[in-house]
Design an enzyme around this catalytic site. Structure first.
Site, PDB file in Angstrom:
ATOM      1  N   ILE A 125       0.871  -1.224  -0.003  1.00  0.00           N
ATOM      2  CA  ILE A 125      -0.117   0.111  -0.121  1.00  0.00           C
ATOM      3  C   ILE A 125       0.841   1.010   0.061  1.00  0.00           C
ATOM      4  O   ILE A 125       0.802   2.204  -0.736  1.00  0.00           O
ATOM      5  CB  ILE A 125      -1.120   0.025   1.356  1.00  0.00           C
ATOM      6  CG1 ILE A 125      -1.894  -1.434   1.068  1.00  0.00           C
ATOM      7  CG2 ILE A 125      -1.862   1.284   1.561  1.00  0.00           C
ATOM      8  CD1 ILE A 125      -2.810  -1.259   2.320  1.00  0.00           C
ATOM      9  N   ASP A 133      13.579   2.868  10.104  1.00  0.00           N
ATOM     10  CA  ASP A 133      13.031   1.815  10.871  1.00  0.00           C
ATOM     11  C   ASP A 133      12.104   2.495  12.149  1.00  0.00           C
ATOM     12  O   ASP A 133      12.520   3.347  12.776  1.00  0.00           O
ATOM     13  CB  ASP A 133      14.264   0.944  11.435  1.00  0.00           C
ATOM     14  CG  ASP A 133      13.532   0.162  12.476  1.00  0.00           C
ATOM     15  OD1 ASP A 133      12.652  -0.161  12.629  1.00  0.00           O
ATOM     16  OD2 ASP A 133      14.512  -0.769  13.171  1.00  0.00           O
ATOM     17  N   VAL A 134      10.837   2.272  12.030  1.00  0.00           N
ATOM     18  CA  VAL A 134       9.925   3.085  12.772  1.00  0.00           C
ATOM     19  C   VAL A 134      10.124   2.512  14.136  1.00  0.00           C
ATOM     20  O   VAL A 134       9.683   3.263  15.068  1.00  0.00           O
ATOM     21  CB  VAL A 134       8.524   2.828  12.416  1.00  0.00           C
ATOM     22  CG1 VAL A 134       8.474   3.393  10.746  1.00  0.00           C
ATOM     23  CG2 VAL A 134       7.923   1.490  12.607  1.00  0.00           C
ATOM     24  N   ASN A 174       2.350   4.559   7.319  1.00  0.00           N
ATOM     25  CA  ASN A 174       1.924   3.114   6.629  1.00  0.00           C
ATOM     26  C   ASN A 174       2.701   1.815   7.158  1.00  0.00           C
ATOM     27  O   ASN A 174       1.980   0.730   6.988  1.00  0.00           O
ATOM     28  CB  ASN A 174       2.104   3.101   5.075  1.00  0.00           C
ATOM     29  CG  ASN A 174       1.861   1.866   4.177  1.00  0.00           C
ATOM     30  OD1 ASN A 174       0.785   1.407   4.025  1.00  0.00           O
ATOM     31  ND2 ASN A 174       3.100   1.309   3.840  1.00  0.00           N
ATOM     32  N   TYR A 181      -2.225  -7.683  16.755  1.00  0.00           N
ATOM     33  CA  TYR A 181      -2.245  -6.788  15.621  1.00  0.00           C
ATOM     34  C   TYR A 181      -3.394  -6.047  15.849  1.00  0.00           C
ATOM     35  O   TYR A 181      -3.506  -4.854  15.559  1.00  0.00           O
ATOM     36  CB  TYR A 181      -2.492  -7.576  14.229  1.00  0.00           C
ATOM     37  CG  TYR A 181      -2.523  -6.712  13.045  1.00  0.00           C
ATOM     38  CD1 TYR A 181      -1.696  -6.234  12.458  1.00  0.00           C
ATOM     39  CD2 TYR A 181      -3.924  -6.668  12.466  1.00  0.00           C
ATOM     40  CE1 TYR A 181      -1.695  -5.602  11.252  1.00  0.00           C
ATOM     41  CE2 TYR A 181      -4.034  -6.072  11.208  1.00  0.00           C
ATOM     42  CZ  TYR A 181      -2.892  -5.432  10.466  1.00  0.00           C
ATOM     43  OH  TYR A 181      -3.161  -4.686   9.224  1.00  0.00           O
ATOM     44  N   THR A 230      -1.816  -7.426  -1.087  1.00  0.00           N
ATOM     45  CA  THR A 230      -0.594  -7.303  -0.855  1.00  0.00           C
ATOM     46  C   THR A 230       0.088  -8.267  -0.492  1.00  0.00           C
ATOM     47  O   THR A 230      -0.269  -9.305  -0.349  1.00  0.00           O
ATOM     48  CB  THR A 230      -0.435  -6.005   0.200  1.00  0.00           C
ATOM     49  OG1 THR A 230      -0.719  -6.480   1.372  1.00  0.00           O
ATOM     50  CG2 THR A 230      -1.388  -4.660  -0.325  1.00  0.00           C
TER      51      THR A 230
HETATM   52  P1  NAD Z   1       3.232  -4.754   3.470  1.00  0.00           P
HETATM   53  O1  NAD Z   1       3.969  -6.244   4.226  1.00  0.00           O
HETATM   54  O2  NAD Z   1       3.327  -5.089   1.887  1.00  0.00           O
HETATM   55  O3  NAD Z   1       4.036  -3.396   3.615  1.00  0.00           O
HETATM   56  C1  NAD Z   1       4.228  -3.265   4.735  1.00  0.00           C
HETATM   57  C2  NAD Z   1       5.390  -2.386   4.983  1.00  0.00           C
HETATM   58  O4  NAD Z   1       6.000  -1.994   6.386  1.00  0.00           O
HETATM   59  C3  NAD Z   1       6.690  -3.190   4.273  1.00  0.00           C
HETATM   60  O5  NAD Z   1       7.444  -2.376   3.229  1.00  0.00           O
HETATM   61  C4  NAD Z   1       7.640  -3.377   5.439  1.00  0.00           C
HETATM   62  O6  NAD Z   1       8.931  -3.215   5.009  1.00  0.00           O
HETATM   63  C5  NAD Z   1       7.400  -2.176   6.342  1.00  0.00           C
HETATM   64  N1  NAD Z   1       7.881  -2.370   7.862  1.00  0.00           N
HETATM   65  C6  NAD Z   1       7.706  -3.300   8.498  1.00  0.00           C
HETATM   66  N2  NAD Z   1       8.343  -3.151   9.809  1.00  0.00           N
HETATM   67  C7  NAD Z   1       8.915  -1.968   9.773  1.00  0.00           C
HETATM   68  C8  NAD Z   1       9.708  -1.134  10.287  1.00  0.00           C
HETATM   69  N3  NAD Z   1      10.141  -1.501  11.652  1.00  0.00           N
HETATM   70  N4  NAD Z   1      10.191   0.159   9.889  1.00  0.00           N
HETATM   71  C9  NAD Z   1       9.656   0.575   8.823  1.00  0.00           C
HETATM   72  N5  NAD Z   1       8.931  -0.232   8.051  1.00  0.00           N
HETATM   73  C10 NAD Z   1       8.679  -1.420   8.049  1.00  0.00           C
HETATM   74  O7  NAD Z   1       1.851  -4.687   3.756  1.00  0.00           O
HETATM   75  P2  NAD Z   1       0.747  -3.887   3.218  1.00  0.00           P
HETATM   76  O8  NAD Z   1      -0.597  -4.785   3.112  1.00  0.00           O
HETATM   77  O9  NAD Z   1       0.946  -2.876   2.238  1.00  0.00           O
HETATM   78  O10 NAD Z   1       0.480  -2.943   4.664  1.00  0.00           O
HETATM   79  C11 NAD Z   1       0.620  -1.510   4.576  1.00  0.00           C
HETATM   80  C12 NAD Z   1      -0.183  -1.091   6.104  1.00  0.00           C
HETATM   81  O11 NAD Z   1      -1.486  -1.635   5.528  1.00  0.00           O
HETATM   82  C13 NAD Z   1       0.059  -1.808   7.125  1.00  0.00           C
HETATM   83  O12 NAD Z   1       0.079  -0.800   8.194  1.00  0.00           O
HETATM   84  C14 NAD Z   1      -0.862  -2.840   7.387  1.00  0.00           C
HETATM   85  O13 NAD Z   1      -1.130  -3.285   8.798  1.00  0.00           O
HETATM   86  C15 NAD Z   1      -2.276  -1.860   6.723  1.00  0.00           C
HETATM   87  N6  NAD Z   1      -3.198  -3.019   6.411  1.00  0.00           N
HETATM   88  C16 NAD Z   1      -3.050  -3.771   5.413  1.00  0.00           C
HETATM   89  C17 NAD Z   1      -4.167  -4.536   5.131  1.00  0.00           C
HETATM   90  C18 NAD Z   1      -4.253  -5.362   3.931  1.00  0.00           C
HETATM   91  O14 NAD Z   1      -5.137  -6.211   3.493  1.00  0.00           O
HETATM   92  N7  NAD Z   1      -3.135  -5.487   3.069  1.00  0.00           N
HETATM   93  C19 NAD Z   1      -5.419  -4.408   5.758  1.00  0.00           C
HETATM   94  C20 NAD Z   1      -5.451  -3.547   6.645  1.00  0.00           C
HETATM   95  C21 NAD Z   1      -4.619  -2.826   7.119  1.00  0.00           C
END
Ligand code: NAD
Length: 279
Positions: free
Chosen positions: A21, A80-81, A107, A174, A209
């Site tokens: 995302i 790194d968050v 994100n 989560y 994703t």
């Molecule tokens: P994704 O795993 O593709 O992306 C998450 C990103 O966060 C990755 O690039 C990862 O490297 C990064 N990350 C993890 N730990 C980190 C850290 N310590 N510091 C910096 N970056 C870090 O997943 P996504 O689906 O694109 O998720 C993006 C956001 O959307 C997330 O917050 C996720 O919880 C939320 N979300 C996703 C969904 C879904 O269905 N995909 C649903 C609800 C919420």
């Protein structure tokens, strides 16, 4: 729609890989003339690592592509968050390059630990999940707000989740961390209103994703079916009958920082094909 974004500067965390995302948000912003900082936790891929992270190489490649396609400035930084020094280093870099920040998209998000009821959840995994999802939003926002003061139209969007509003059994760390993200969003909206910094959250349902691929695999394991069957069961529960696309979430995120949403703050908006209908 989305007029007036040209020349603004945005930071997106967790944006270092294309099937996420964060990248979708970054690309949408770049296409609208926004200068973008793509950031991610940069770690080398490891075999048997269940979670996929962005890599520096991919980030640099993405940055080059966006810059070439849309003619905006795109910076890629390791961030790194969970690490304040890492965040501070990134902010210094951003400030030197752009002299401030207009938009922040918190994100980055993940989940650690095997699915378990709360009373059996691994403690270290619980804490690590909170450290990224909730404390990460706190840390990055705290550092970013300093760069966002006196920037007209400044706004923050936190990526929460449907799981932050509706209990998700076996996924307590989560779900509880994302509920925290929603509350932090509301608190910050009240605190920053007088500075004209708007803060909103989005609550995605099932979006296609890398993270979702992991979720499908997990459901397949729990339900003892193959991945296709697990995905079918999951999408059957969605009123619109499908998972969401990255660009659909990105559109909402970008709308929330645009002038079209100038009177919206403190909201947590569902985007899940009808999976959740309560505010
Ligand atoms: P994704 O795993 O593709 O992306 C998450 C990103 O966060 C990755 O690039 C990862 O490297 C990064 N990350 C993890 N730990 C980190 C850290 N310590 N510091 C910096 N970056 C870090 O997943 P996504 O689906 O694109 O998720 C993006 C956001 O959307 C997330 O917050 C996720 O919880 C939320 N979300 C996703 C969904 C879904 O269905 N995909 C649903 C609800 C919420």
């Amino acid at each position: 729609m989305n007029d007036g974004l040209k020349g603004k500067v945005a930071l997106v965390t967790g944006a270092g890989k294309k099937n996420g995302i964060g990248f979708g948000i970054a690309e949408k912003l770049a296409s609208l003339g926004v200068h973008v900082v793509i950031s991610d936790l940069v770690v080398s891929p490891q075999e048997d690592q269940p979670i996929t992270y962005g890599s520096m190489e991919e980030m640099q490649q993405i940055a080059g592509e966006l810059q070439a396609s849309y003619g905006v400035q795109v910076l890629s930084v390791a961030l790194d968050v969970t690490s304040t020094p890492s965040i501070d280093g990134a902010m210094t870099h951003i400030n030197r390059t752009f002299g401030g920040l207009d938009f922040l998209f918190n994100n980055a998000g993940t989940v650690f630990g095997a699915p378990q009821p709360v009373h059996r959840y691994d403690e270290a995994s619980w804490i690590r999940t909170f450290d990224v999802n909730l404390h990460g939003v706190f840390r990055v926002s705290k550092a970013a707000v300093v760069l966002m003061t006196d920037r007209p139209g400044a706004a923050i969007v936190n990526i929460a989740s449907k799981a932050g509003k509706s209990p998700a059994p076996l996924n307590g760390a989560y779900a509880a961390s994302k509920a925290g993200v929603i509350m932090v969003t509301k608190v910050m909206a009240l605190e920053l209103g007088s500075q004209n910094i708007r803060v909103n959250a989005v609550c995605p349902g099932l979006i296609k994703t890398d993270l979702q691929e992991g979720n499908i695999a997990l459901k397949a394991y729990l339900w003892e079916v193959d991945a296709d069957e697990a995905e079918k069961r999951m999408t059957d529960a969605v009123p619109l009958g499908r998972m969401g696309e990255i660009n659909e979430v990105a559109d909402l995120c970008v709308y929330l920082v645009s002038g079209n949403a100038s009177y919206m703050t403190g909201q947590a908006i569902n985007i899940g094909g009808g999976l959740l209908t309560e505010a």
